[in-house]
Design an enzyme around this catalytic site. Structure first.
Site, PDB file in Angstrom:
ATOM      1  N   GLY A 142      -7.584 -16.752  -5.291  1.00  0.00           N
ATOM      2  CA  GLY A 142      -7.815 -15.335  -5.035  1.00  0.00           C
ATOM      3  C   GLY A 142      -7.313 -14.545  -6.229  1.00  0.00           C
ATOM      4  O   GLY A 142      -6.115 -14.564  -6.526  1.00  0.00           O
ATOM      5  N   ALA A 143      -8.237 -13.880  -6.944  1.00  0.00           N
ATOM      6  CA  ALA A 143      -7.865 -13.171  -8.176  1.00  0.00           C
ATOM      7  C   ALA A 143      -7.873 -11.661  -7.990  1.00  0.00           C
ATOM      8  O   ALA A 143      -8.134 -10.917  -8.924  1.00  0.00           O
ATOM      9  CB  ALA A 143      -8.808 -13.570  -9.312  1.00  0.00           C
ATOM     10  N   ASN A 201      -5.734  -8.130  -6.359  1.00  0.00           N
ATOM     11  CA  ASN A 201      -4.494  -7.476  -6.785  1.00  0.00           C
ATOM     12  C   ASN A 201      -3.269  -8.368  -6.626  1.00  0.00           C
ATOM     13  O   ASN A 201      -2.411  -8.424  -7.511  1.00  0.00           O
ATOM     14  CB  ASN A 201      -4.295  -6.177  -6.006  1.00  0.00           C
ATOM     15  CG  ASN A 201      -5.216  -5.077  -6.483  1.00  0.00           C
ATOM     16  OD1 ASN A 201      -5.649  -5.070  -7.629  1.00  0.00           O
ATOM     17  ND2 ASN A 201      -5.533  -4.131  -5.605  1.00  0.00           N
ATOM     18  N   GLY A 209      -3.270 -11.730  -6.351  1.00  0.00           N
ATOM     19  CA  GLY A 209      -3.422 -12.883  -7.226  1.00  0.00           C
ATOM     20  C   GLY A 209      -3.076 -12.571  -8.671  1.00  0.00           C
ATOM     21  O   GLY A 209      -2.365 -13.334  -9.335  1.00  0.00           O
ATOM     22  N   ASP A 247     -11.177 -17.799  -8.291  1.00  0.00           N
ATOM     23  CA  ASP A 247     -11.864 -16.851  -7.416  1.00  0.00           C
ATOM     24  C   ASP A 247     -13.341 -17.224  -7.389  1.00  0.00           C
ATOM     25  O   ASP A 247     -13.853 -17.842  -8.328  1.00  0.00           O
ATOM     26  CB  ASP A 247     -11.699 -15.414  -7.920  1.00  0.00           C
ATOM     27  CG  ASP A 247     -11.893 -14.381  -6.819  1.00  0.00           C
ATOM     28  OD1 ASP A 247     -10.890 -13.825  -6.330  1.00  0.00           O
ATOM     29  OD2 ASP A 247     -13.058 -14.140  -6.429  1.00  0.00           O
ATOM     30  N   ARG A 285      -4.366  -6.401  11.092  1.00  0.00           N
ATOM     31  CA  ARG A 285      -4.412  -7.731  10.485  1.00  0.00           C
ATOM     32  C   ARG A 285      -5.305  -8.653  11.314  1.00  0.00           C
ATOM     33  O   ARG A 285      -5.982  -9.532  10.791  1.00  0.00           O
ATOM     34  CB  ARG A 285      -3.003  -8.317  10.384  1.00  0.00           C
ATOM     35  CG  ARG A 285      -2.078  -7.592   9.411  1.00  0.00           C
ATOM     36  CD  ARG A 285      -0.729  -8.306   9.329  1.00  0.00           C
ATOM     37  NE  ARG A 285       0.169  -7.637   8.402  1.00  0.00           N
ATOM     38  CZ  ARG A 285       1.060  -6.725   8.761  1.00  0.00           C
ATOM     39  NH1 ARG A 285       1.162  -6.370  10.031  1.00  0.00           N
ATOM     40  NH2 ARG A 285       1.850  -6.166   7.867  1.00  0.00           N
ATOM     41  N   ASN A 291     -11.706 -14.313   7.830  1.00  0.00           N
ATOM     42  CA  ASN A 291     -10.826 -15.101   6.965  1.00  0.00           C
ATOM     43  C   ASN A 291     -10.656 -16.553   7.393  1.00  0.00           C
ATOM     44  O   ASN A 291     -10.213 -17.382   6.596  1.00  0.00           O
ATOM     45  CB  ASN A 291      -9.474 -14.397   6.822  1.00  0.00           C
ATOM     46  CG  ASN A 291      -9.573 -13.198   5.893  1.00  0.00           C
ATOM     47  OD1 ASN A 291     -10.546 -13.046   5.171  1.00  0.00           O
ATOM     48  ND2 ASN A 291      -8.575 -12.335   5.912  1.00  0.00           N
ATOM     49  N   ASN A 296      -3.962 -12.664   5.490  1.00  0.00           N
ATOM     50  CA  ASN A 296      -3.756 -12.188   6.859  1.00  0.00           C
ATOM     51  C   ASN A 296      -4.961 -12.461   7.757  1.00  0.00           C
ATOM     52  O   ASN A 296      -6.069 -12.599   7.265  1.00  0.00           O
ATOM     53  CB  ASN A 296      -3.478 -10.679   6.842  1.00  0.00           C
ATOM     54  CG  ASN A 296      -2.038 -10.366   6.490  1.00  0.00           C
ATOM     55  OD1 ASN A 296      -1.122 -11.012   6.977  1.00  0.00           O
ATOM     56  ND2 ASN A 296      -1.831  -9.372   5.637  1.00  0.00           N
ATOM     57  N   HIS A 355       3.863 -11.980  11.739  1.00  0.00           N
ATOM     58  CA  HIS A 355       3.692 -10.945  10.711  1.00  0.00           C
ATOM     59  C   HIS A 355       2.730  -9.895  11.258  1.00  0.00           C
ATOM     60  O   HIS A 355       1.565  -9.826  10.894  1.00  0.00           O
ATOM     61  CB  HIS A 355       3.135 -11.580   9.438  1.00  0.00           C
ATOM     62  CG  HIS A 355       3.050 -10.643   8.276  1.00  0.00           C
ATOM     63  ND1 HIS A 355       4.102  -9.852   7.875  1.00  0.00           N
ATOM     64  CD2 HIS A 355       2.033 -10.377   7.416  1.00  0.00           C
ATOM     65  CE1 HIS A 355       3.732  -9.144   6.808  1.00  0.00           C
ATOM     66  NE2 HIS A 355       2.479  -9.446   6.519  1.00  0.00           N
TER      67      HIS A 355
END
Length: 319
Positions: A10-11, A13, A15, A34, A89, A96, A121, A176
């Site tokens: 994951g590139a 913010n 990453g 990514d 989340r 996800n 998340n 979380h």
């Protein structure tokens, strides 16, 4: 001695910030992955060009190919859809899970022995899904949650009491999310308990309660302010602290989403949830600490919330 290799999946913010902190901390060579063509390559080149200025000498590579994860010592996963204003989340669950399937298979086929940290998340469920798809053993996979939540709790307490945040020890357990449990009984300022500070009039119970509530909504507060994204500096710093404890065998005890066995903290099944956890070169080891009866009740509510989301995730996978 071979240099360590840190793979960041994951590139975005988080990453990019993870990559920068990895270089500053001199943890090892970095691979930034990514699925978006050009993004990881561009960020990697930018980061590589910062090395002469930062005074570090490590390799940084951007890629869209999971094969480049081979021989990674640590994998930190941030891939997925971030929170947007008005989104919880948990709204991210269905989207996800599919991301974790692709990432998990990438880890399984290319770096199954790596130490894996999940930041995506909803955290407690995503780390569970990531283990399911990757096959990484219990001691080599963990979720980043409590380190961040505890840092927020510490920050708010230090600001309220006008003291150095380094003097504030505060811990958060549980999932979380909105049911997380800031441990007011265990938390202290330079050894003085929050309970004692309330008695001395340094802080009112009402203000302490409001800080607890603000901690629970810490991520949402930032999402509402940014409007187009979510937190990334503090989450990345938390992930790097965990990675460093593993790579350098620091044996730090940090609140993390580790897999605890049935019976620990009253759970009736093996479960990823935020608890104090030792991170060493051997991986993660959940630790039992005594908490108050009220905190036990709150933790059970949080555990139940995580279990419900795990059930929802299982239903999504079944359909």
């Amino acid at each position: 001695m071979a240099r360590k290799k840190i793979a960041l999946i994951g590139a975005g913010n988080i990453g990019g910030t993870l990559a920068h902190l990895s270089l500053i901390k001199q943890l090892g060579d970095v691979v930034l992955f990514d699925i978006a063509p050009g993004m990881p390559q561009g960020k990697a080149l930018d980061l590589l060009q910062s090395c002469p200025i930062e005074g570090v000498d490590f390799k940084v590579r951007g890629t869209n190919d999971y094969k480049d994860l081979e021989h990674s010592d640590v994998v930190i996963v941030t891939a997925g859809v971030p929170r947007k204003p008005g989104m919880s989340r948990d709204d991210l669950l269905g989207i996800n899970i599919k991301v974790m399937q692709a990432v998990g298979e990438g880890i399984k086929h290319n770096c199954p022995d790596a130490f894996v940290i999940c930041i995506t998340n909803p955290l407690d469920i995503m780390v569970n899904m990531l283990q399911k798809f990757s096959g990484v053993p219990d001691n080599k996979i963990v979720g980043m949650a409590g380190v961040l939540d505890s840092a927020r709790f510490r920050t708010f307490l230090a600001d309220e009491l006008n003291v150095s945040v380094q003097q504030v020890q505060a811990y958060v357990m549980g999932g979380h999310g909105d049911t997380m449990v800031p441990l007011t009984k265990m938390s202290n300022v330079a050894g003085v308990s929050l309970e004692q500070l309330v008695k001395e009039g340094k802080i009112s119970q009402e203000r302490l309660d409001s800080i607890v509530a603000r901690t629970r909504n810490g991520g949402g507060e930032i999402v509402a302010l940014l409007k187009t994204g979510s937190a990334y500096y503090a989450p990345a710093a938390a992930g790097i602290q965990m990675a460093e404890s593993y790579l350098r065998d620091k044996k730090m005890i940090l609140p993390c989403a580790a897999k605890i066995k049935a019976g620990m903290y009253g759970v009736d099944e093996d479960l990823f949830v935020g608890v104090p956890t030792e991170i060493s070169a051997n991986g993660v080891r959940p630790i039992h600490v005594e908490i108050s009866e009220k905190e036990k009740e709150q933790l059970q509510v949080s555990i139940n919330a995580v279990k419900e989301l795990n059930k929802a995730a299982a239903e999504i996978l079944a359909n």
